[in-house]
Design a protein around this motif. Structure first.
Motif, PDB file in Angstrom:
ATOM      1  N   ARG A 190      -3.723  13.972  -6.440  1.00  0.00           N
ATOM      2  CA  ARG A 190      -3.199  13.066  -7.277  1.00  0.00           C
ATOM      3  C   ARG A 190      -4.165  12.026  -7.639  1.00  0.00           C
TER       4      ARG A 190
ATOM      5  N   GLN B  99       2.096   8.195   2.661  1.00  0.00           N
ATOM      6  CA  GLN B  99       1.382   9.749   2.011  1.00  0.00           C
ATOM      7  C   GLN B  99       2.006  10.741   3.581  1.00  0.00           C
TER       8      GLN B  99
ATOM      9  N   ASN C 109       0.561  -1.602   0.279  1.00  0.00           N
ATOM     10  CA  ASN C 109      -0.385   0.301  -0.120  1.00  0.00           C
ATOM     11  C   ASN C 109       0.897   1.517   0.295  1.00  0.00           C
ATOM     12  N   GLN C 110       0.581   1.748  -1.395  1.00  0.00           N
ATOM     13  CA  GLN C 110       1.771   3.027  -1.112  1.00  0.00           C
ATOM     14  C   GLN C 110       1.336   4.188  -0.319  1.00  0.00           C
ATOM     15  N   MET C 111       0.011   4.745  -0.196  1.00  0.00           N
ATOM     16  CA  MET C 111      -0.656   5.016   0.002  1.00  0.00           C
ATOM     17  C   MET C 111      -0.089   5.377   1.714  1.00  0.00           C
ATOM     18  N   CYS C 112       0.611   4.863   2.795  1.00  0.00           N
ATOM     19  CA  CYS C 112       1.361   4.756   3.678  1.00  0.00           C
ATOM     20  C   CYS C 112       2.614   5.901   4.121  1.00  0.00           C
TER      21      CYS C 112
END
Length: 299
Positions: A279, A109, A104-107
């Motif tokens: 984004r 942010q 999860n690349q949102m981690c």
């Protein structure tokens, strides 16, 4: 006075540096935690599929043996059992939490990191892109200055060839002549004269014909715009408005496009204040796009 000023600069830089170090540590820890979670999910899935393959192999052996050794009457009597075994096989192949396998690349942010990055980029920009508006896309409600930099609205439609595929034939929109497909790009739009405008980016596939709502910028999935109508400021995309709270109306709006990073950012060039950012993983080149429904705006 000079020593005091020097000391103030050093103190502020040290404070910013410390804040960056703390944020770096926090984000690295989140990345490590997310990496471990994804790895654990993959291991769990591997166990599931290993067990599934073992069950399927045993089921295949059972069915082959039954078909080989039973006569027709025996197969008829075993029809129910074969059906139940087949249902079991279908259930075995059900995926188990497959969505959790992805990192999860949102981690990563971080509002702090994002604002520091944006401020650094804006402060380092020496100028803006040289953009010209494509006259072929011009709505009949708009007129274009000779230098192709100023759009002026008129409630009365001009006599133009509205059948051209490039032209917006109803809503007061216009596209830039050239798209962006890589790197960092920035441009500024003078909006002081207008109380009704939109500006941002869009795909070339943005709807251009008819009075349907999807032809309005920000009311389709192919456009991302900052909008003003009277005293109301909003960001619009796919018909989902997001309010933008401003103390006063900016005289200029800057647009910063990070194509590779998947972000479009709107800012006030006078103060470098970030007004709104969004984004988006852009799938194709994007064009600067404009709409005017009151007076004029200028690049």
């Amino acid at each position: 006075a000079a020593n005091a000023a020097r000391e103030l600069v050093i103190q502020r830089l040290l404070f910013v540096g410390k804040a960056c170090e703390n944020e770096e540590q926090r984000l690295l820890e989140k990345v490590h935690t997310e990496e471990e979670r994804a790895h654990q999910s993959i291991q769990t899935q591997q166990v599931h599929w290993t067990e599934a393959l073992q069950k399927l192999d045993a089921l295949r052996t059972y069915l082959v043996d039954m078909i080989t050794n039973l006569d027709d009457q025996g197969l008829v009597r075993a029809e129910r059992e074969i059906f139940e075994r087949t249902e079991v096989a279908e259930g075995i192949l059900e995926p188990q939490e497959s969505l959790k396998l992805n990192f999860n690349q949102m981690c990563v942010q971080s509002p702090l990191l994002h604002r520091l990055w944006a401020s650094a980029v804006l402060c380092c920009l020496t100028g803006s892109q040289d953009i010209h508006i494509d006259e072929k896309t011009l709505s009949p409600h708009l007129s274009l200055s000779e230098d192709k930099k100023t759009l002026t609205f008129s409630p009365k439609k001009a006599k133009v060839d509205s059948d051209r595929p490039e032209r917006f034939d109803h809503w007061p929109n216009a596209l830039a002549a050239a798209p962006f497909h890589s790197g960092l790009c920035a441009w500024k739009v003078g909006v002081e004269q207008s109380c009704a405008y939109k500006l941002g980016v869009c795909y070339s596939s943005v709807p251009r014909k008819g009075s349907a709502n999807e032809g309005r910028l920000g009311f389709n999935s192919a456009s991302w715009v900052f909008s003003r109508y009277d005293k109301e400021f909003r960001f619009l995309h796919a018909g989902q408005p997001q309010p933008v709270e401003l103390i006063k109306a900016p005289a200029q709006i800057g647009v910063l496009l990070d194509f590779a990073g998947g972000e479009v950012l709107f800012y006030d060039p006078d103060s470098c204040a970030i007004l709104f950012s969004h984004r988006e993983a852009f799938r194709e080149p994007v064009y600067p796009v404009f709409a005017v429904a009151h007076r004029s705006i200028s690049l």
